[in-house]
Design an enzyme around this catalytic site. Structure first.
Site, PDB file in Angstrom:
ATOM      1  N   SER A 185      -1.789 -16.385 -66.960  1.00 28.33           N
ATOM      2  CA  SER A 185      -0.846 -16.817 -67.984  1.00 28.33           C
ATOM      3  C   SER A 185      -0.065 -15.628 -68.533  1.00 28.33           C
ATOM      4  O   SER A 185       0.609 -14.926 -67.783  1.00 28.33           O
ATOM      5  CB  SER A 185      -1.601 -17.569 -69.086  1.00 28.33           C
ATOM      6  OG  SER A 185      -0.726 -18.286 -69.907  1.00 28.33           O
ATOM      7  N   ASP A 267       0.012 -27.924 -63.997  1.00 30.36           N
ATOM      8  CA  ASP A 267       0.385 -26.908 -64.976  1.00 30.36           C
ATOM      9  C   ASP A 267       1.880 -26.956 -65.230  1.00 30.36           C
ATOM     10  O   ASP A 267       2.683 -26.925 -64.286  1.00 30.36           O
ATOM     11  CB  ASP A 267      -0.028 -25.531 -64.445  1.00 30.36           C
ATOM     12  CG  ASP A 267       0.221 -24.398 -65.419  1.00 30.36           C
ATOM     13  OD1 ASP A 267       0.655 -24.667 -66.554  1.00 30.36           O
ATOM     14  OD2 ASP A 267      -0.027 -23.242 -65.040  1.00 30.36           O
ATOM     15  N   HIS A 299      -3.587 -25.764 -66.265  1.00 34.94           N
ATOM     16  CA  HIS A 299      -3.449 -24.350 -66.597  1.00 34.94           C
ATOM     17  C   HIS A 299      -4.809 -23.686 -66.842  1.00 34.94           C
ATOM     18  O   HIS A 299      -5.606 -24.148 -67.652  1.00 34.94           O
ATOM     19  CB  HIS A 299      -2.560 -24.222 -67.834  1.00 34.94           C
ATOM     20  CG  HIS A 299      -2.083 -22.846 -68.118  1.00 34.94           C
ATOM     21  ND1 HIS A 299      -1.254 -22.158 -67.268  1.00 34.94           N
ATOM     22  CD2 HIS A 299      -2.318 -22.012 -69.166  1.00 34.94           C
ATOM     23  CE1 HIS A 299      -0.982 -20.972 -67.788  1.00 34.94           C
ATOM     24  NE2 HIS A 299      -1.622 -20.849 -68.929  1.00 34.94           N
TER      25      HIS A 299
END
Length: 325
Positions: A185, A267, A299
């Site tokens: 991320s 995601d 995610h």
């Protein structure tokens, strides 16, 4: 001077109470709200929605993996957690994986239980030394501080390449010709930034072989209001090289020979990871890029669903990427 009458005194106290209440209400006014991360108040204080546990460093009895926390910079408080597998001999030199955690640049740490378990699993299979960096979090420390901390951590690591640095585990156990950077991320964004900076400016003493970019956060044409708040010097749009690698003049200097990009089917950032692969392919950078999609996953599932059917294939890919020449 005469004392005020009781009635006047009561009115005065009531008046001041109203002012105090108004002031308190005004200071507690929410001016920015970015769930699930934090909300910012008019008086400047921040309240986070998420809380994070702290898993203590030490010996993992099931694997023999050891970990400890180290201070990289006493001046800034920059720190990290280092992991080593069970060492079989004094001359054993292992690959090093430098990890940057996710959390929207404003949450997360290397000391969380979910991350600790993931790192232990990775080391058990790849037999690597891992250092995961505790960069300072925004908005208390506005971006680009997290980027600068992450770069400073890699520079500090490089000081051990002559085996005379301040941290014995790095001196004794690391092969600085086999260094990997990884992150998920926001941490994937930082991983990319650090690798570009290493390639563009040079970093003597270590060789970054590859990057593991997991569910990366990059920007879009629309302004990212939270990023803009976290980084007041940024437009929050895709004209910022930190948000859009395509506009970075140093992209072709990416300081590694291979990149593994991982995306998850469900995601919301999946398309940005795919686009990142395409950007690398057109950049003039001479390395190889590989894309892996995890079907049916969301995610950062690898941290929160380690028992799922897609965790093992993803972990195997990480291990193969590190061990493959």
């Amino acid at each position: 001077m005469p004392y005020p009458s009781p009635k006047k005194k009561i009115r005065t106290q009531f008046y001041h109470s109203l002012i105090a209440m108004a002031s308190s209400t005004n200071s507690n006014e929410i001016i920015h709200d970015f769930p699930p991360f934090f909300k910012a108040f008019k008086d400047g204080h921040i309240e986070r929605y998420m809380t994070h546990d702290h898993f203590p460093a030490g010996l993992d009895p099931n694997t023999g993996i050891q970990s400890k926390d180290v201070v990289i910079s006493p001046e800034t408080g920059l720190s990290a957690r280092i992991y080593t597998p069970k060492i079989n001999g004094p001359d054993q030199k292992l690959p090093l994986l430098v990890h940057y955690h996710g959390g929207g640049f404003c949450a997360g740490s290397p000391y969380e239980t979910v991350l600790h378990k993931f790192i232990i699993s990775l080391i058990s299979q790849a037999n690597v030394v891992v250092i995961t960096v505790d960069y300072r979090l925004a908005p208390e420390h506005p971006l680009p501080i997290a980027y600068d901390d992450s770069w400073a951590a890699l520079q500090w690591i490089a000081t051990h390449s002559n085996h005379q640095g301040p941290e014995p585990w790095l001196n004794e156990y690391v092969d600085f010709g086999r260094v990997f950077l990884a992150g998920e991320s926001a941490g994937a964004n930082i991983t990319h930034y650090v690798a570009v900076r290493a390639g563009a400016t040079g970093l003597a003493g270590l060789k970054i072989v590859g990057l593991i970019i997991i569910h990366p956060f990059f920007g879009d044409k629309e302004r990212d209001e939270m990023y803009k708040f976290l980084c007041p010097t940024s437009s929050g749009c895709d004209d910022d090289p930190k948000l859009n690698p395509a506009v970075d003049p140093d992209l072709s200097s990416l300081g590694c020979s291979k990149v593994l990009v991982c995306v998850a089917e469900k995601d919301w950032l999946k398309d940005r990871g795919v686009t990142y692969c395409e950007i690398l392919g057109k950049s003039g950078w001479g390395g190889s890029v590989e894309l892996l999609e995890s079907k049916g996953e969301d995610h950062c599932f690898h941290l929160f669903n380690a028992d799922g059917e897609n965790f093992r294939p993803l972990m195997k890919k990480f291990v193969d990427f590190i061990l493959r020449d």
